[in-house]
Design a protein around this motif. Structure first.
Motif, mmCIF file in Angstrom:
data_model
loop_
_atom_site.group_PDB
_atom_site.id
_atom_site.type_symbol
_atom_site.label_atom_id
_atom_site.label_comp_id
_atom_site.label_asym_id
_atom_site.label_seq_id
_atom_site.Cartn_x
_atom_site.Cartn_y
_atom_site.Cartn_z
ATOM 1 N N LYS A 51 31.315 23.045 24.545
ATOM 2 C CA LYS A 51 31.910 24.344 24.238
ATOM 3 C C LYS A 51 33.307 24.367 24.841
ATOM 4 C CE LYS A 51 29.320 26.348 28.005
ATOM 5 N NZ LYS A 51 28.338 27.326 28.399
ATOM 6 N N PRO A 52 34.213 25.112 24.237
ATOM 7 C CA PRO A 52 35.600 25.118 24.702
ATOM 8 C C PRO A 52 35.769 25.515 26.170
ATOM 9 C CG PRO A 52 35.465 26.101 22.534
ATOM 10 C CD PRO A 52 34.056 25.880 23.001
ATOM 11 N N ALA A 53 34.920 26.397 26.668
ATOM 12 C CA ALA A 53 35.050 26.835 28.061
ATOM 13 C C ALA A 53 34.855 25.680 29.046
ATOM 14 C CB ALA A 53 34.047 27.944 28.354
ATOM 15 N N ALA A 54 34.172 24.623 28.625
ATOM 16 C CA ALA A 54 33.936 23.474 29.504
ATOM 17 C C ALA A 54 35.229 22.744 29.852
ATOM 18 C CB ALA A 54 32.942 22.517 28.853
ATOM 19 N N VAL A 55 36.281 22.983 29.098
ATOM 20 C CA VAL A 55 37.577 22.339 29.365
ATOM 21 C C VAL A 55 38.074 22.713 30.758
ATOM 22 C CG1 VAL A 55 39.991 22.239 28.622
ATOM 23 C CG2 VAL A 55 38.173 22.189 26.940
ATOM 24 N N ARG A 56 37.741 23.902 31.210
ATOM 25 C CA ARG A 56 38.190 24.359 32.538
ATOM 26 C C ARG A 56 37.668 23.481 33.669
ATOM 27 N NH1 ARG A 56 36.372 30.321 31.940
ATOM 28 N NH2 ARG A 56 36.307 30.046 29.719
ATOM 29 N N ASP B 10 44.464 19.712 25.225
ATOM 30 C CA ASP B 10 45.506 20.564 24.653
ATOM 31 C C ASP B 10 46.242 19.827 23.536
ATOM 32 O OD1 ASP B 10 47.153 22.918 24.489
ATOM 33 O OD2 ASP B 10 48.720 21.774 25.502
ATOM 34 N N LEU B 11 46.529 18.552 23.747
ATOM 35 C CA LEU B 11 47.184 17.749 22.716
ATOM 36 C C LEU B 11 46.295 17.623 21.485
ATOM 37 C CD1 LEU B 11 49.641 16.014 21.992
ATOM 38 C CD2 LEU B 11 48.474 14.081 23.053
ATOM 39 N N GLU B 12 45.000 17.427 21.699
ATOM 40 C CA GLU B 12 44.050 17.341 20.592
ATOM 41 C C GLU B 12 44.015 18.662 19.825
ATOM 42 O OE1 GLU B 12 39.290 16.537 19.872
ATOM 43 O OE2 GLU B 12 40.098 16.350 21.890
ATOM 44 N N ALA B 13 44.011 19.782 20.538
ATOM 45 C CA ALA B 13 43.991 21.093 19.898
ATOM 46 C C ALA B 13 45.274 21.322 19.097
ATOM 47 C CB ALA B 13 43.797 22.188 20.940
ATOM 48 N N ARG B 14 46.410 20.883 19.646
ATOM 49 C CA ARG B 14 47.677 21.023 18.920
ATOM 50 C C ARG B 14 47.664 20.177 17.657
ATOM 51 N NH1 ARG B 14 52.202 19.788 23.086
ATOM 52 N NH2 ARG B 14 53.527 20.241 21.299
ATOM 53 N N ALA B 15 47.101 18.976 17.726
ATOM 54 C CA ALA B 15 46.997 18.116 16.547
ATOM 55 C C ALA B 15 46.126 18.782 15.480
ATOM 56 C CB ALA B 15 46.442 16.751 16.932
ATOM 57 N N ASP B 16 45.044 19.423 15.909
ATOM 58 C CA ASP B 16 44.182 20.151 14.969
ATOM 59 C C ASP B 16 44.970 21.251 14.256
ATOM 60 O OD1 ASP B 16 41.994 18.617 15.681
ATOM 61 O OD2 ASP B 16 41.041 20.181 16.891
ATOM 62 N N ARG B 17 45.794 21.980 15.013
ATOM 63 C CA ARG B 17 46.585 23.061 14.411
ATOM 64 C C ARG B 17 47.618 22.506 13.429
ATOM 65 N NH1 ARG B 17 46.000 25.219 19.717
ATOM 66 N NH2 ARG B 17 48.082 24.554 20.308
ATOM 67 N N LEU B 18 48.231 21.369 13.765
ATOM 68 C CA LEU B 18 49.175 20.733 12.834
ATOM 69 C C LEU B 18 48.468 20.307 11.557
ATOM 70 C CD1 LEU B 18 51.502 18.496 15.015
ATOM 71 C CD2 LEU B 18 52.186 20.273 13.423
ATOM 72 N N TYR B 19 47.279 19.726 11.709
ATOM 73 C CA TYR B 19 46.477 19.334 10.554
ATOM 74 C C TYR B 19 46.181 20.559 9.686
ATOM 75 C CZ TYR B 19 42.412 17.923 7.839
ATOM 76 O OH TYR B 19 41.533 17.690 6.825
ATOM 77 N N ALA B 20 45.851 21.676 10.319
ATOM 78 C CA ALA B 20 45.532 22.892 9.569
ATOM 79 C C ALA B 20 46.709 23.351 8.724
ATOM 80 C CB ALA B 20 45.105 24.004 10.530
ATOM 81 N N LEU B 21 47.922 23.158 9.226
ATOM 82 C CA LEU B 21 49.105 23.559 8.458
ATOM 83 C C LEU B 21 49.223 22.806 7.136
ATOM 84 C CD1 LEU B 21 51.779 23.865 11.266
ATOM 85 C CD2 LEU B 21 50.687 25.721 9.990
ATOM 86 N N ALA B 22 48.687 21.591 7.086
ATOM 87 C CA ALA B 22 48.769 20.778 5.876
ATOM 88 C C ALA B 22 47.606 21.035 4.918
ATOM 89 C CB ALA B 22 48.808 19.296 6.244
ATOM 90 N N CYS B 23 46.640 21.830 5.349
ATOM 91 C CA CYS B 23 45.465 22.106 4.515
ATOM 92 C C CYS B 23 45.727 23.280 3.578
ATOM 93 C CB CYS B 23 44.265 22.429 5.396
ATOM 94 S SG CYS B 23 43.646 20.998 6.272
ATOM 95 N N PRO B 24 45.102 23.264 2.397
ATOM 96 C CA PRO B 24 45.263 24.387 1.474
ATOM 97 C C PRO B 24 44.786 25.709 2.083
ATOM 98 C CG PRO B 24 44.182 22.544 0.380
ATOM 99 C CD PRO B 24 44.290 22.199 1.837
ATOM 100 N N ASP B 25 43.752 25.643 2.943
ATOM 101 C CA ASP B 25 43.226 26.848 3.590
ATOM 102 C C ASP B 25 43.213 26.599 5.101
ATOM 103 O OD1 ASP B 25 41.994 29.158 4.379
ATOM 104 O OD2 ASP B 25 40.055 28.677 3.483
ATOM 105 N N TRP C 168 40.035 25.440 20.667
ATOM 106 C CA TRP C 168 39.931 26.271 21.866
ATOM 107 C C TRP C 168 38.904 27.393 21.707
ATOM 108 C CZ3 TRP C 168 41.525 24.911 26.456
ATOM 109 C CH2 TRP C 168 42.588 24.018 26.570
ATOM 110 N N ARG C 169 38.472 27.648 20.474
ATOM 111 C CA ARG C 169 37.572 28.785 20.256
ATOM 112 C C ARG C 169 36.256 28.423 19.593
ATOM 113 N NH1 ARG C 169 42.725 31.170 18.675
ATOM 114 N NH2 ARG C 169 43.355 32.557 20.347
ATOM 115 N N THR C 170 36.137 27.221 19.064
ATOM 116 C CA THR C 170 34.976 26.872 18.274
ATOM 117 C C THR C 170 34.131 25.805 18.951
ATOM 118 O OG1 THR C 170 36.277 27.308 16.291
ATOM 119 C CG2 THR C 170 34.236 26.106 15.990
ATOM 120 N N GLY C 171 32.854 26.090 19.098
ATOM 121 C CA GLY C 171 31.927 25.110 19.650
ATOM 122 C C GLY C 171 31.417 24.199 18.551
ATOM 123 N N PRO C 172 30.521 23.282 18.893
ATOM 124 C CA PRO C 172 30.001 22.353 17.890
ATOM 125 C C PRO C 172 29.131 23.055 16.835
ATOM 126 C CG PRO C 172 28.843 22.084 19.976
ATOM 127 C CD PRO C 172 29.954 23.061 20.207
#
Length: 88
Positions: A37-42, A53-68, A76-80
């Motif tokens: 879960k994201p809280a475990a990062v602490r 944090d770098l992995e999360a930023r990469a996920d956000r960059l990937y999202a920008l290239a997605c149609p949705d 940071w907010r989604t568990g498995p």
């Protein structure tokens, strides 16, 4: 800084019933921290937190290239995803 030569943590993306049982044991025996879960990062050290944090930023960059972009989970907010047998 250069990326680590070895992983800093294990991040669980999805699991079924058997996987969740294995994860329960891994929390006690794994050589690396297991993030389910994201809280475990602490609980990670500073280097591992920077890597997450770098992995999360990469996920956000990937999202920008997605149609949705909203369909891409936020690290940071989604568990498995827990897959239930016979669901669907």
């Amino acid at each position: 800084p250069a990326p680590p030569e070895e992983p800093a943590y294990l991040r669980v993306l999805a699991a079924n019933e058997r996987g969740t049982a294995l994860l329960a044991g891994m929390r006690k025996t794994a050589a690396l921290p297991v993030l389910n879960k994201p809280a475990a990062v602490r609980r990670l050290g500073p280097g591992a937190r920077r890597l997450f944090d770098l992995e999360a930023r990469a996920d956000r960059l990937y999202a920008l290239a997605c149609p949705d972009p909203a369909a891409v989970p936020d690290a940071w907010r989604t568990g498995p995803v827990i897959v239930r047998e016979g669901a669907g």
